[in-house]
Design a protein around this motif. Structure first.
Motif, short mmCIF file in Angstrom:
data_model
loop_
_atom_site.label_atom_id
_atom_site.label_comp_id
_atom_site.label_asym_id
_atom_site.label_seq_id
_atom_site.Cartn_x
_atom_site.Cartn_y
_atom_site.Cartn_z
N TYR A 1 -26.46 -2.94 1.63
CA TYR A 1 -26.80 -2.41 2.96
C TYR A 1 -27.85 -1.29 2.86
O TYR A 1 -27.95 -0.60 1.84
CB TYR A 1 -25.55 -1.88 3.67
CG TYR A 1 -24.60 -3.01 4.02
CD1 TYR A 1 -24.85 -3.83 5.12
CD2 TYR A 1 -23.50 -3.28 3.21
CE1 TYR A 1 -24.00 -4.90 5.42
CE2 TYR A 1 -22.65 -4.34 3.51
CZ TYR A 1 -22.91 -5.14 4.61
OH TYR A 1 -22.09 -6.20 4.90
N ASP A 2 -28.62 -1.16 3.93
CA ASP A 2 -29.62 -0.09 4.00
C ASP A 2 -28.99 1.23 4.46
O ASP A 2 -29.51 2.31 4.18
CB ASP A 2 -30.73 -0.50 4.99
CG ASP A 2 -31.38 -1.81 4.58
OD1 ASP A 2 -31.88 -1.89 3.44
OD2 ASP A 2 -31.34 -2.76 5.39
N LEU A 3 -27.90 1.08 5.23
CA LEU A 3 -27.19 2.26 5.75
C LEU A 3 -25.70 1.95 5.73
O LEU A 3 -25.29 0.88 6.20
CB LEU A 3 -27.64 2.54 7.19
CG LEU A 3 -26.84 3.56 8.00
CD1 LEU A 3 -27.07 4.98 7.49
CD2 LEU A 3 -27.20 3.48 9.50
N VAL A 4 -24.90 2.87 5.20
CA VAL A 4 -23.44 2.74 5.34
C VAL A 4 -22.92 4.00 6.01
O VAL A 4 -23.40 5.12 5.74
CB VAL A 4 -22.73 2.50 3.98
CG1 VAL A 4 -23.26 1.22 3.32
CG2 VAL A 4 -22.86 3.68 3.05
N VAL A 5 -21.98 3.79 6.93
CA VAL A 5 -21.50 4.90 7.76
C VAL A 5 -19.99 4.99 7.63
O VAL A 5 -19.28 3.98 7.84
CB VAL A 5 -21.83 4.64 9.25
CG1 VAL A 5 -21.40 5.85 10.10
CG2 VAL A 5 -23.30 4.33 9.44
N PRO B 1 -13.79 6.16 1.55
CA PRO B 1 -13.83 5.00 2.45
C PRO B 1 -14.55 3.79 1.83
O PRO B 1 -14.35 2.67 2.28
CB PRO B 1 -14.59 5.51 3.68
CG PRO B 1 -15.36 6.70 3.20
CD PRO B 1 -14.59 7.29 2.08
N PHE B 2 -15.39 4.02 0.84
CA PHE B 2 -16.13 2.94 0.19
C PHE B 2 -15.99 3.07 -1.33
O PHE B 2 -15.73 4.16 -1.85
CB PHE B 2 -17.63 3.01 0.51
CG PHE B 2 -17.96 3.08 1.96
CD1 PHE B 2 -17.74 1.98 2.79
CD2 PHE B 2 -18.48 4.25 2.51
CE1 PHE B 2 -18.05 2.05 4.14
CE2 PHE B 2 -18.79 4.32 3.85
CZ PHE B 2 -18.57 3.23 4.67
N ASP B 3 -16.23 1.97 -2.01
CA ASP B 3 -16.37 1.99 -3.47
C ASP B 3 -17.79 2.47 -3.77
O ASP B 3 -18.75 1.70 -3.71
CB ASP B 3 -16.15 0.58 -4.02
CG ASP B 3 -16.35 0.51 -5.54
OD1 ASP B 3 -16.77 1.54 -6.15
OD2 ASP B 3 -16.13 -0.57 -6.10
N VAL B 4 -17.90 3.75 -4.08
CA VAL B 4 -19.25 4.34 -4.19
C VAL B 4 -20.04 3.76 -5.35
O VAL B 4 -21.27 3.80 -5.35
CB VAL B 4 -19.21 5.88 -4.30
CG1 VAL B 4 -18.78 6.48 -2.97
CG2 VAL B 4 -18.33 6.34 -5.43
N THR C 1 -29.67 3.54 -0.64
CA THR C 1 -28.90 3.35 0.60
C THR C 1 -28.64 4.70 1.29
O THR C 1 -28.25 5.67 0.62
CB THR C 1 -27.55 2.68 0.28
OG1 THR C 1 -27.82 1.39 -0.27
CG2 THR C 1 -26.70 2.53 1.54
N PHE C 2 -28.87 4.73 2.58
CA PHE C 2 -28.59 5.95 3.36
C PHE C 2 -27.09 5.98 3.66
O PHE C 2 -26.52 4.98 4.07
CB PHE C 2 -29.39 5.91 4.67
CG PHE C 2 -29.66 7.29 5.23
CD1 PHE C 2 -28.62 8.08 5.70
CD2 PHE C 2 -30.95 7.79 5.29
CE1 PHE C 2 -28.87 9.34 6.21
CE2 PHE C 2 -31.20 9.06 5.79
CZ PHE C 2 -30.16 9.83 6.25
N VAL C 3 -26.46 7.14 3.46
CA VAL C 3 -25.02 7.28 3.68
C VAL C 3 -24.77 8.32 4.78
O VAL C 3 -25.18 9.47 4.65
CB VAL C 3 -24.28 7.67 2.39
CG1 VAL C 3 -22.78 7.83 2.66
CG2 VAL C 3 -24.52 6.62 1.30
N GLY C 4 -24.13 7.87 5.85
CA GLY C 4 -23.83 8.76 6.97
C GLY C 4 -22.34 9.01 7.10
O GLY C 4 -21.53 8.17 6.72
#
Lengths: 277, 277
Positions: free
Chosen positions: A188-192, A206-209, A216-219
């Motif tokens: 993904y380009d962005l994960v929020v 919240p995610f498997d970093v 990837t942008f992380v918000g």
């Protein structure tokens, strides 16, 4: 200075004591010479419908800011809703148009999207992952769709919630590819993160970093600390990030434009805000 | 600075644009550090009852200032009225008590009476003549009765209006001697013009000034000029006088006490007021 010509922007909440918006908007109105004032009004849920019905008839009513617990109820009390408010399932702003009709909109997601765009991220044609489809996740997804992303994965521990949001998105944005059911951040380009994970010290990420690519942008929406464990991990991997409070500040210029008061930068608003009160 | 803890004082009128109270009260609240704000609300007569019913339920509603055309309608929309409001037949202030009940009061007359007392006139046991028993005349008569005058003559071109006011005064102040039907100013300690006579250049004087004794206090409600022909003639005879606008300014400290905000002098209020807006 409030006069008989000042336009009234009601600020509805319950409890109303914790609100900060008056201390951000009113000094800015004063600085700009705008004859408007944000006035907090503590309205219990049972009184909210009659309050809207009453205030919309005031000759100097301009609109309203809506906070907890009235954002969902607002949907049924206005004459028109933006697609963003419909998809989000909530409205946090009301504008009275010159013909007297009320339009409801939703700016939580707009704040998030303005923030990432301001940091150089371009939404058009991109692939995004939104984890958490509660109120704030729905709002962010709606605003990402409005900003032109091409593909969206929605994940929630309640898959029914994610599916319901997916259905609303597909209805309003038929060209958008919407999927549900995975929170794997790879590709993904962005994960929020729009879940509460990160508020408590022992929350899992919240995610498997390890699956987040460096570009990837992380918000984040969690605001209990500036850099949550997710954002710390993302930065360690070289990802650009957006902290939770940026969404709050970035939504204010969107509100101002909605109310017809021109625009302001977050820097300007921060300069005039009187938050120590 | 308006915050979520600011108490809301609605200012009801229609039209609302000409009101001046926010520019008098709000700077004084700011100066004194009082967390309250006067907010103008343009409410049409047909919407007034529902507006009171709605706003009284706001958690931060403190009370209201009431101006044209709502002063009479207020009588039926509050839970309790002071004798002054009942006699005046109008209320221009509403306070929400801690138990949630609304009390209506009337300060037009209080402004007049505070003004003359401030100029050294003592009401207790005195004989007064009030010409004009419209809204302002009723209010002044009610406040003179509350201040302890002993005898009152009421005159109006409609004797029925004067008699109706006399009846209300007798009901609330059984010890007060009330008469109607004469506007001869001889023998009174205070004579008040509460008629519109003096607004137009060719108006006759409301009283035969040759019959006003030099020591008699002469009060005026007409504000089109500072010294009306009546006041000019009274001063020429050596009478102490009160000009029309004094009533307006003097009623503000009465309002502040009613709302529980302590007291202020007219000088203080004039100093902080921002009326050029």
């Amino acid at each position: 200075m409030i006069t008989g010509k000042t336009r009234l922007i009601a600020h509805f909440g319950y409890p109303i004591e914790p609100v900060k918006a008056p201390m951000i908007y009113n000094p800015w109105f004063e600085r700009r010479g705008i004859a408007a004032v944000v006035v907090p009004m503590g309205v219990a849920p049972a009184d909210y419908a009659s309050t809207i019905a009453t205030l919309r008839r005031f000759t100097n009513f301009h609109g309203a800011l809506v906070t907890m617990p009235h954002k969902v109820a607002t949907l049924d009390l206005v004459d028109e809703l933006t697609p963003t408010a419909r998809i989000a399932g909530a409205a946090n702003a009301i504008l009275r148009r010159p013909d007297g009709s009320l339009v409801g909109d939703q700016f939580d997601g707009a704040g998030f999207v303005r923030g990432v765009i301001g940091k150089g991220w371009q939404p058009a044609g991109r692939r995004v992952l939104v984890a958490g489809t509660g109120g704030v996740g729905c709002a962010i997804a709606a605003s990402l769709a409005a900003a032109g992303v091409a593909e969206m994965m929605l994940f929630d521990t309640s898959d029914a919630s994610a599916q319901a949001l997916a259905g609303r998105l597909r209805h309003h944005y038929p060209a958008l590819q919407v999927h549900t059911g995975s929170r794997d951040p790879a590709g993904y380009d962005l994960v929020v993160n729009a879940t509460p994970l990160g508020m408590k010290p022992d929350d899992p990420l919240p995610f498997d970093v390890t699956r987040i690519a460096p570009g990837t942008f992380v918000g984040e929406v969690v605001m209990t600390q500036k850099y949550t464990p997710l954002l710390q991990a993302a930065r360690a991997r070289g990802c650009p990030v957006q902290v939770g409070t940026d969404m709050l500040f970035e939504m204010i210029p969107a509100y101002l434009e909605f109310f017809g008061f021109g625009t302001a930068t977050v820097e300007e608003l921060t300069e005039t805000a009187v938050l120590e009160h």
